[in-house]
Design a protein around this motif. Structure first.
Motif, PDB file in Angstrom:
ATOM      1  N   ILE A 151       0.863  -1.176   0.000  1.00  0.00           N
ATOM      2  CA  ILE A 151       0.000   0.000   0.000  1.00  0.00           C
ATOM      3  C   ILE A 151       0.898   1.224   0.000  1.00  0.00           C
ATOM      4  CG2 ILE A 151      -1.770   1.267   1.226  1.00  0.00           C
ATOM      5  CD1 ILE A 151      -2.613  -1.339   2.522  1.00  0.00           C
ATOM      6  N   GLN A 152       0.714   2.063  -1.007  1.00  0.00           N
ATOM      7  CA  GLN A 152       1.522   3.270  -1.107  1.00  0.00           C
ATOM      8  C   GLN A 152       0.608   4.481  -0.999  1.00  0.00           C
ATOM      9  OE1 GLN A 152       3.953   3.414  -4.603  1.00  0.00           O
ATOM     10  NE2 GLN A 152       4.596   5.507  -4.237  1.00  0.00           N
ATOM     11  N   SER A 153       0.776   5.247   0.073  1.00  0.00           N
ATOM     12  CA  SER A 153      -0.009   6.468   0.240  1.00  0.00           C
ATOM     13  C   SER A 153       0.605   7.591  -0.565  1.00  0.00           C
ATOM     14  CB  SER A 153      -0.070   6.864   1.717  1.00  0.00           C
ATOM     15  OG  SER A 153      -0.826   5.931   2.438  1.00  0.00           O
ATOM     16  N   ASN A 154      -0.235   8.496  -0.993  1.00  0.00           N
ATOM     17  CA  ASN A 154       0.189   9.626  -1.793  1.00  0.00           C
ATOM     18  C   ASN A 154       0.039  10.895  -0.946  1.00  0.00           C
ATOM     19  OD1 ASN A 154       0.413  11.724  -3.629  1.00  0.00           O
ATOM     20  ND2 ASN A 154      -0.504  10.545  -5.292  1.00  0.00           N
ATOM     21  N   ALA A 155       1.143  11.359  -0.365  1.00  0.00           N
ATOM     22  CA  ALA A 155       1.112  12.497   0.574  1.00  0.00           C
ATOM     23  C   ALA A 155       0.530  13.750  -0.063  1.00  0.00           C
ATOM     24  CB  ALA A 155       2.517  12.767   1.107  1.00  0.00           C
ATOM     25  N   ASP A 156       0.864  14.021  -1.325  1.00  0.00           N
ATOM     26  CA  ASP A 156       0.332  15.211  -1.995  1.00  0.00           C
ATOM     27  C   ASP A 156      -1.188  15.152  -2.111  1.00  0.00           C
ATOM     28  OD1 ASP A 156       2.858  16.276  -2.274  1.00  0.00           O
ATOM     29  OD2 ASP A 156       3.119  15.560  -4.336  1.00  0.00           O
ATOM     30  N   GLN A 157      -1.713  13.958  -2.375  1.00  0.00           N
ATOM     31  CA  GLN A 157      -3.156  13.823  -2.506  1.00  0.00           C
ATOM     32  C   GLN A 157      -3.859  13.916  -1.150  1.00  0.00           C
ATOM     33  OE1 GLN A 157      -5.123  13.592  -5.524  1.00  0.00           O
ATOM     34  NE2 GLN A 157      -3.171  14.577  -5.998  1.00  0.00           N
ATOM     35  N   PHE A 158      -3.213  13.476  -0.075  1.00  0.00           N
ATOM     36  CA  PHE A 158      -3.784  13.673   1.261  1.00  0.00           C
ATOM     37  C   PHE A 158      -3.869  15.167   1.580  1.00  0.00           C
ATOM     38  CE2 PHE A 158      -3.481   9.173   2.207  1.00  0.00           C
ATOM     39  CZ  PHE A 158      -4.496   8.993   3.126  1.00  0.00           C
ATOM     40  N   LYS A 159      -2.864  15.922   1.163  1.00  0.00           N
ATOM     41  CA  LYS A 159      -2.912  17.387   1.354  1.00  0.00           C
ATOM     42  C   LYS A 159      -4.050  17.983   0.541  1.00  0.00           C
ATOM     43  CE  LYS A 159       2.010  17.902   2.308  1.00  0.00           C
ATOM     44  NZ  LYS A 159       3.301  18.313   1.761  1.00  0.00           N
TER      45      LYS A 159
ATOM     46  N   ALA B 260      -3.168  -7.157   5.680  1.00  0.00           N
ATOM     47  CA  ALA B 260      -4.083  -7.930   4.843  1.00  0.00           C
ATOM     48  C   ALA B 260      -3.953  -7.656   3.349  1.00  0.00           C
ATOM     49  CB  ALA B 260      -5.522  -7.651   5.269  1.00  0.00           C
ATOM     50  N   VAL B 261      -3.609  -6.421   2.997  1.00  0.00           N
ATOM     51  CA  VAL B 261      -3.739  -5.982   1.613  1.00  0.00           C
ATOM     52  C   VAL B 261      -2.391  -5.967   0.902  1.00  0.00           C
ATOM     53  CG1 VAL B 261      -4.439  -4.030   0.172  1.00  0.00           C
ATOM     54  CG2 VAL B 261      -5.801  -4.650   2.159  1.00  0.00           C
ATOM     55  N   ASP B 262      -2.372  -6.607  -0.269  1.00  0.00           N
ATOM     56  CA  ASP B 262      -1.183  -6.625  -1.116  1.00  0.00           C
ATOM     57  C   ASP B 262      -1.073  -5.319  -1.902  1.00  0.00           C
ATOM     58  OD1 ASP B 262       1.106  -7.826  -2.353  1.00  0.00           O
ATOM     59  OD2 ASP B 262      -0.131  -8.167  -4.134  1.00  0.00           O
ATOM     60  N   ARG B 263      -2.201  -4.886  -2.446  1.00  0.00           N
ATOM     61  CA  ARG B 263      -2.242  -3.610  -3.150  1.00  0.00           C
ATOM     62  C   ARG B 263      -3.654  -3.053  -3.045  1.00  0.00           C
ATOM     63  NH1 ARG B 263      -4.152  -4.847  -8.473  1.00  0.00           N
ATOM     64  NH2 ARG B 263      -3.899  -7.063  -8.860  1.00  0.00           N
ATOM     65  N   ALA B 264      -3.742  -1.739  -3.173  1.00  0.00           N
ATOM     66  CA  ALA B 264      -5.040  -1.089  -3.010  1.00  0.00           C
ATOM     67  C   ALA B 264      -5.076   0.213  -3.782  1.00  0.00           C
ATOM     68  CB  ALA B 264      -5.310  -0.818  -1.531  1.00  0.00           C
ATOM     69  N   VAL B 265      -6.288   0.597  -4.149  1.00  0.00           N
ATOM     70  CA  VAL B 265      -6.559   1.914  -4.710  1.00  0.00           C
ATOM     71  C   VAL B 265      -7.610   2.541  -3.799  1.00  0.00           C
ATOM     72  CG1 VAL B 265      -7.593   3.174  -6.643  1.00  0.00           C
ATOM     73  CG2 VAL B 265      -6.025   1.277  -7.092  1.00  0.00           C
ATOM     74  N   LEU B 266      -7.397   3.776  -3.416  1.00  0.00           N
ATOM     75  CA  LEU B 266      -8.363   4.504  -2.587  1.00  0.00           C
ATOM     76  C   LEU B 266      -8.557   5.880  -3.209  1.00  0.00           C
ATOM     77  CD1 LEU B 266     -10.090   4.650   0.006  1.00  0.00           C
ATOM     78  CD2 LEU B 266      -8.061   5.514   1.191  1.00  0.00           C
ATOM     79  N   TYR B 267      -9.751   6.113  -3.732  1.00  0.00           N
ATOM     80  CA  TYR B 267     -10.096   7.392  -4.345  1.00  0.00           C
ATOM     81  C   TYR B 267     -11.157   8.089  -3.523  1.00  0.00           C
ATOM     82  CZ  TYR B 267      -8.039   7.438  -9.063  1.00  0.00           C
ATOM     83  OH  TYR B 267      -7.191   7.517 -10.126  1.00  0.00           O
ATOM     84  N   ALA B 268     -10.992   9.391  -3.295  1.00  0.00           N
ATOM     85  CA  ALA B 268     -12.055  10.226  -2.747  1.00  0.00           C
ATOM     86  C   ALA B 268     -12.842  10.743  -3.948  1.00  0.00           C
ATOM     87  CB  ALA B 268     -11.475  11.386  -1.949  1.00  0.00           C
ATOM     88  N   THR B 269     -14.159  10.519  -3.951  1.00  0.00           N
ATOM     89  CA  THR B 269     -14.967  10.908  -5.102  1.00  0.00           C
ATOM     90  C   THR B 269     -16.112  11.817  -4.677  1.00  0.00           C
ATOM     91  OG1 THR B 269     -16.551   9.063  -4.995  1.00  0.00           O
ATOM     92  CG2 THR B 269     -14.463   8.666  -6.154  1.00  0.00           C
ATOM     93  N   ASP B 270     -16.504  12.679  -5.588  1.00  0.00           N
ATOM     94  CA  ASP B 270     -17.647  13.564  -5.384  1.00  0.00           C
ATOM     95  C   ASP B 270     -18.745  13.192  -6.368  1.00  0.00           C
ATOM     96  OD1 ASP B 270     -16.479  15.289  -3.417  1.00  0.00           O
ATOM     97  OD2 ASP B 270     -15.313  16.222  -5.012  1.00  0.00           O
TER      98      ASP B 270
END
Length: 127
Positions: free
Chosen positions: A2-10, A105-115
């Motif tokens: 799982i790789q978080s994207n710091a810029d996208q969290f900002k 638990a997770v090998d890979r994941a995508v997490l999108y915030a959507t409107d």
């Protein structure tokens, strides 16, 4: 991994939309006990999701892959009252401890915030 994207969290934190946000989760579990560990995570994390007013609105098992090449084990949509409420949960020290189960638990994941967007709005935005 799982790789978080710091810029996208900002960007999430500073997004001016104060309305509901739906988080799209695409999940691929680690071999072995990844699925069972994720079920444990879901049970443990539910009180934190609900505690900020969040709710699961869809849970599905991806089957036929008609486009693309990446396969997923589970797809989930979770709605939160706002991005601020999602971040409140994500930064809760007790939730962070539970989140370790997700990472195991997770090998890979995508997490999108959507409107939510209406078709007419989509058409007008394209002009």
């Amino acid at each position: 991994m799982i790789q978080s994207n710091a810029d996208q969290f900002k960007a999430l934190k500073h997004n001016p939309n104060e309305g509901p946000v739906v988080m799209l989760n695409l999940l691929k579990f680690k071999p072995g006990d990844g699925f069972e560990t994720y079920l444990n995570y879901m049970q443990e994390s539910g009180k934190y999701v609900e505690g900020v007013g969040g709710k699961m609105i869809y849970l599905g098992k991806p089957n036929e892959l008609l486009n693309g090449t990446e396969t997923w084990d589970l797809m989930m949509l979770v709605q939160y009252p706002s991005r601020a409420k999602f971040l409140e949960m994500a930064n809760n020290p007790d939730y962070i401890k539970v989140h370790e189960l997700r990472e195991k638990a997770v090998d890979r994941a995508v997490l999108y915030a959507t409107d939510r967007v209406g078709f007419r709005q989509l058409l007008s935005d394209a002009k």
